[in-house]
Design a protein around this motif. Structure first.
Motif, mmCIF file in Angstrom:
data_model
loop_
_atom_site.group_PDB
_atom_site.id
_atom_site.type_symbol
_atom_site.label_atom_id
_atom_site.label_comp_id
_atom_site.label_asym_id
_atom_site.label_seq_id
_atom_site.Cartn_x
_atom_site.Cartn_y
_atom_site.Cartn_z
ATOM 1 N N HIS A 108 0.825 -1.206 0.000
ATOM 2 C CA HIS A 108 0.000 0.000 0.000
ATOM 3 C C HIS A 108 0.861 1.259 0.000
ATOM 4 N N SER A 111 3.413 0.911 -3.668
ATOM 5 C CA SER A 111 2.678 0.831 -4.932
ATOM 6 C C SER A 111 1.393 1.641 -4.908
ATOM 7 N N GLY A 112 0.627 1.487 -3.843
ATOM 8 C CA GLY A 112 -0.666 2.166 -3.788
ATOM 9 C C GLY A 112 -0.552 3.673 -3.758
ATOM 10 N N SER A 114 2.027 5.485 -4.711
ATOM 11 C CA SER A 114 2.625 6.009 -5.945
ATOM 12 C C SER A 114 1.607 6.043 -7.087
ATOM 13 N N ASN A 115 0.564 5.227 -6.992
ATOM 14 C CA ASN A 115 -0.515 5.253 -7.989
ATOM 15 C C ASN A 115 -1.668 6.161 -7.565
ATOM 16 N N LEU A 116 -1.454 6.897 -6.461
ATOM 17 C CA LEU A 116 -2.438 7.842 -5.932
ATOM 18 C C LEU A 116 -3.783 7.188 -5.637
ATOM 19 N N GLN A 117 -3.756 6.000 -5.055
ATOM 20 C CA GLN A 117 -4.981 5.290 -4.720
ATOM 21 C C GLN A 117 -5.453 5.703 -3.325
ATOM 22 N N SER A 120 -5.321 3.080 -0.513
ATOM 23 C CA SER A 120 -3.981 2.872 0.020
ATOM 24 C C SER A 120 -3.602 3.965 1.008
#
Length: 144
Positions: A108, A111-112, A114-117, A120
């Protein structure tokens, strides 16, 4: 978790369709072995003296160049029911939390985020708050 997949669809997991997860587990184990035996200079872990003082207040000795204190991570620690209970319930909580949050703290956070989720971000905030509560409230209660 403990057969919950039979009653709740959320916990159903088919290992045959997710064989790559086993490769990740074996890779983590292999990576740890390679890091300790081939990439380490043998000097051990250097710990801040203030951390050693704080561990001493919890009756935990300094690791003395090892990865963790022998009283917590040595084989002798498994002789006490308290340590076995901590490991058992801690393992259940980690497994449940990872499944419930849809991933681990690293996944989270790296990866999460950095993907602006947004999920996360919420998970990382929860992990951070939980870590603070564990370190400053529960840990002193458990080890006193």
């Amino acid at each position: 978790m403990a057969g919950a997949g039979k009653n709740v669809d959320f916990f159903k997991f088919d290992w045959r369709e997710q064989k790559w997860n086993l490769a990740v587990v074996f890779g983590a184990i292999l990576g740890g072995f390679v890091a300790v035996h081939f990439l380490s200079d043998g000097s051990g872990v250097q710990i801040n003296p203030k951390t050693i003082e704080q561990l001493a207040t919890l009756n935990i000795e300094a690791p003395n160049g090892k990865l963790g204190p022998e009283s917590l991570f040595g084989w002798d620690a498994l002789k006490t029911p308290k340590t076995i209970a901590i490991l058992f319930f801690g393992g259940l909580l980690i497994g449940f939390g990872t499944r419930y949050a849809g991933g681990c703290t690293s996944g989270h956070a790296i990866s999460g985020l950095s993907n602006l989720q947004k999920p996360s971000l919420i998970a990382v905030i929860g992990f951070f708050i939980g870590g603070l509560i564990m370190a400053h409230v529960l840990l002193p209660i458990i080890f006193k």
